[in-house]
Motif scaffolding. Sequence first.
Motif, PDB file in Angstrom:
ATOM      1  N   THR A  97     -12.412  10.188  -7.318  1.00 23.49           N
ATOM      2  CA  THR A  97     -13.511  11.143  -7.422  1.00 23.49           C
ATOM      3  C   THR A  97     -13.894  11.593  -6.017  1.00 23.49           C
ATOM      4  OG1 THR A  97     -14.399  10.158  -9.436  1.00 23.49           O
ATOM      5  CG2 THR A  97     -15.908  11.496  -8.152  1.00 23.49           C
ATOM      6  N   TYR A  98     -14.008  12.912  -5.839  1.00 18.96           N
ATOM      7  CA  TYR A  98     -14.389  13.463  -4.530  1.00 18.96           C
ATOM      8  C   TYR A  98     -15.300  14.664  -4.761  1.00 18.96           C
ATOM      9  CZ  TYR A  98     -13.997  15.997  -0.123  1.00 18.96           C
ATOM     10  OH  TYR A  98     -14.275  16.676   1.047  1.00 18.96           O
ATOM     11  N   ASN A  99     -16.468  14.640  -4.104  1.00 13.83           N
ATOM     12  CA  ASN A  99     -17.453  15.703  -4.290  1.00 13.83           C
ATOM     13  C   ASN A  99     -17.653  16.544  -3.030  1.00 13.83           C
ATOM     14  OD1 ASN A  99     -17.957  14.946  -6.913  1.00 13.83           O
ATOM     15  ND2 ASN A  99     -19.579  13.497  -6.345  1.00 13.83           N
ATOM     16  N   GLY A 100     -16.690  16.496  -2.137  1.00 12.98           N
ATOM     17  CA  GLY A 100     -16.825  17.250  -0.894  1.00 12.98           C
ATOM     18  C   GLY A 100     -16.148  18.608  -0.949  1.00 12.98           C
ATOM     19  N   THR A 101     -15.932  19.152   0.251  1.00 21.20           N
ATOM     20  CA  THR A 101     -15.361  20.501   0.391  1.00 21.20           C
ATOM     21  C   THR A 101     -14.005  20.466   1.092  1.00 21.20           C
ATOM     22  OG1 THR A 101     -16.561  20.808   2.471  1.00 21.20           O
ATOM     23  CG2 THR A 101     -17.631  21.579   0.442  1.00 21.20           C
ATOM     24  N   GLY A 102     -13.314  19.333   1.043  1.00 26.56           N
ATOM     25  CA  GLY A 102     -12.017  19.208   1.710  1.00 26.56           C
ATOM     26  C   GLY A 102     -10.970  20.133   1.117  1.00 26.56           C
ATOM     27  N   LYS A 103     -10.028  20.572   1.975  1.00 31.52           N
ATOM     28  CA  LYS A 103      -8.958  21.462   1.538  1.00 31.52           C
ATOM     29  C   LYS A 103      -7.560  20.861   1.752  1.00 31.52           C
ATOM     30  CE  LYS A 103     -11.606  25.702   2.350  1.00 31.52           C
ATOM     31  NZ  LYS A 103     -11.649  27.010   3.069  1.00 31.52           N
ATOM     32  N   GLU A 104      -7.474  19.918   2.648  1.00 25.23           N
ATOM     33  CA  GLU A 104      -6.186  19.242   2.888  1.00 25.23           C
ATOM     34  C   GLU A 104      -6.377  17.747   2.685  1.00 25.23           C
ATOM     35  OE1 GLU A 104      -4.451  20.248   6.631  1.00 25.23           O
ATOM     36  OE2 GLU A 104      -4.396  22.411   6.207  1.00 25.23           O
ATOM     37  N   PHE A 105      -5.472  17.152   1.925  1.00 24.20           N
ATOM     38  CA  PHE A 105      -5.620  15.752   1.541  1.00 24.20           C
ATOM     39  C   PHE A 105      -4.316  14.984   1.811  1.00 24.20           C
ATOM     40  CE2 PHE A 105      -8.409  18.319  -1.025  1.00 24.20           C
ATOM     41  CZ  PHE A 105      -9.590  17.602  -1.076  1.00 24.20           C
ATOM     42  N   ARG A 106      -4.510  13.694   1.880  1.00 25.33           N
ATOM     43  CA  ARG A 106      -3.362  12.790   2.017  1.00 25.33           C
ATOM     44  C   ARG A 106      -3.631  11.556   1.161  1.00 25.33           C
ATOM     45  NH1 ARG A 106      -1.116   8.401   5.060  1.00 25.33           N
ATOM     46  NH2 ARG A 106       0.997   8.852   5.846  1.00 25.33           N
ATOM     47  N   ALA A 107      -2.683  11.203   0.290  1.00 19.91           N
ATOM     48  CA  ALA A 107      -2.793   9.992  -0.527  1.00 19.91           C
ATOM     49  C   ALA A 107      -1.603   9.103  -0.213  1.00 19.91           C
ATOM     50  CB  ALA A 107      -2.816  10.346  -2.008  1.00 19.91           C
ATOM     51  N   SER A 108      -1.871   7.823  -0.020  1.00 23.01           N
ATOM     52  CA  SER A 108      -0.797   6.893   0.337  1.00 23.01           C
ATOM     53  C   SER A 108      -0.914   5.618  -0.487  1.00 23.01           C
ATOM     54  CB  SER A 108      -0.849   6.555   1.838  1.00 23.01           C
ATOM     55  OG  SER A 108      -2.150   6.108   2.206  1.00 23.01           O
ATOM     56  N   LEU A 109       0.232   4.949  -0.644  1.00 21.80           N
ATOM     57  CA  LEU A 109       0.297   3.687  -1.382  1.00 21.80           C
ATOM     58  C   LEU A 109       0.684   2.592  -0.406  1.00 21.80           C
ATOM     59  CD1 LEU A 109       0.200   2.285  -4.183  1.00 21.80           C
ATOM     60  CD2 LEU A 109       2.661   2.738  -4.371  1.00 21.80           C
ATOM     61  N   HIS A 110      -0.094   1.504  -0.412  1.00 22.08           N
ATOM     62  CA  HIS A 110       0.109   0.420   0.550  1.00 22.08           C
ATOM     63  C   HIS A 110       0.381  -0.896  -0.180  1.00 22.08           C
ATOM     64  CE1 HIS A 110      -1.411   2.795   4.044  1.00 22.08           C
ATOM     65  NE2 HIS A 110      -2.014   3.458   3.053  1.00 22.08           N
ATOM     66  N   LYS A 111       1.265  -1.698   0.404  1.00 21.58           N
ATOM     67  CA  LYS A 111       1.681  -2.969  -0.199  1.00 21.58           C
ATOM     68  C   LYS A 111       1.103  -4.138   0.592  1.00 21.58           C
ATOM     69  CE  LYS A 111       5.915  -5.657  -1.203  1.00 21.58           C
ATOM     70  NZ  LYS A 111       5.698  -6.767  -0.271  1.00 21.58           N
ATOM     71  N   GLY A 112       0.682  -5.192  -0.141  1.00 18.87           N
ATOM     72  CA  GLY A 112       0.189  -6.406   0.501  1.00 18.87           C
ATOM     73  C   GLY A 112      -1.320  -6.479   0.519  1.00 18.87           C
ATOM     74  N   SER A 113      -1.839  -7.686   0.572  1.00 18.57           N
ATOM     75  CA  SER A 113      -3.293  -7.867   0.551  1.00 18.57           C
ATOM     76  C   SER A 113      -3.967  -7.256   1.767  1.00 18.57           C
ATOM     77  CB  SER A 113      -3.624  -9.366   0.469  1.00 18.57           C
ATOM     78  OG  SER A 113      -3.042 -10.058   1.567  1.00 18.57           O
ATOM     79  N   ASP A 114      -3.224  -7.133   2.870  1.00 16.77           N
ATOM     80  CA  ASP A 114      -3.792  -6.513   4.077  1.00 16.77           C
ATOM     81  C   ASP A 114      -3.365  -5.051   4.219  1.00 16.77           C
ATOM     82  OD1 ASP A 114      -1.140  -7.023   4.479  1.00 16.77           O
ATOM     83  OD2 ASP A 114      -1.365  -7.988   6.439  1.00 16.77           O
ATOM     84  N   SER A 115      -2.688  -4.509   3.186  1.00 15.04           N
ATOM     85  CA  SER A 115      -2.228  -3.113   3.198  1.00 15.04           C
ATOM     86  C   SER A 115      -1.374  -2.791   4.416  1.00 15.04           C
ATOM     87  CB  SER A 115      -3.424  -2.149   3.127  1.00 15.04           C
ATOM     88  OG  SER A 115      -4.191  -2.382   1.966  1.00 15.04           O
ATOM     89  N   ALA A 116      -0.586  -3.766   4.851  1.00 10.14           N
ATOM     90  CA  ALA A 116       0.168  -3.596   6.094  1.00 10.14           C
ATOM     91  C   ALA A 116       1.362  -2.657   5.936  1.00 10.14           C
ATOM     92  CB  ALA A 116       0.647  -4.956   6.592  1.00 10.14           C
ATOM     93  N   ILE A 117       1.912  -2.566   4.736  1.00 11.62           N
ATOM     94  CA  ILE A 117       3.125  -1.765   4.521  1.00 11.62           C
ATOM     95  C   ILE A 117       2.766  -0.497   3.748  1.00 11.62           C
ATOM     96  CG2 ILE A 117       5.428  -1.713   3.488  1.00 11.62           C
ATOM     97  CD1 ILE A 117       5.502  -4.743   3.767  1.00 11.62           C
TER      98      ILE A 117
END
Length: 205
Positions: free
Chosen positions: A34-54
């Motif tokens: 959910t996003y209620n802002g006015t952003g026009k460029e986005f980036r979504a990433s998937l991370h592996k591990g409890s510390d999201s290191a990968i």
Amino acid sequence: LTFLPSLPENKILVAQSPLLKVDNKTAALICNYTYNGTGKEFRASLHKGSDSAIEVCFISWNTSKSSSTSSKEFNCEGVQDKDKVIFNLWNMTASQTDIYFCKIEVMYPPPYVYNEKSNGTVIHVQETTIQTQAIPLWIMATVTGFLAFYSMLITAVFINYWQKSKKNVYHQSDYMNMTPRHPPYQKNKGYPSYAPTRDYTAYRS
């Protein structure tokens, strides 16, 4: 369905399912946001591990286009849809079983915004077992009988060959002793030194 609460403006909230079981090496992890802002460029990433290191893979998009990139260790592609990002993974192995986190970022315009860390999704990749079909009994019996017959045939040929070889060796060793002999009183009259002494008593009547 995963429901997200309403947020103040320019905030991002991400929700994921807690567990995803993978039986056929293929997984589709859905990141609802959910996003209620006015952003026009986005980036979504998937991370592996409890510390999201990968970082497994990511997708970038704006109002007109999108692009997805995966790391070398994974086969992953991100697809952006309305209020969600789907990360498709394939050819997964049991060693890739872990917890995975989605991260959504607003890249433009400022200010830069990203979501707080979610609870993540545990992707459990099951080991694949190789199933072997049972061999029919008549095939096993046929193969066993053929092998037994073949073994007996080879044994008979070997015994026959061995017997013939033994007879040939016996005939080759049967010869007469043609060594010359000399009388006992003529040892020095031209007879070779190796010639044994002839016994004339055997010819007396």
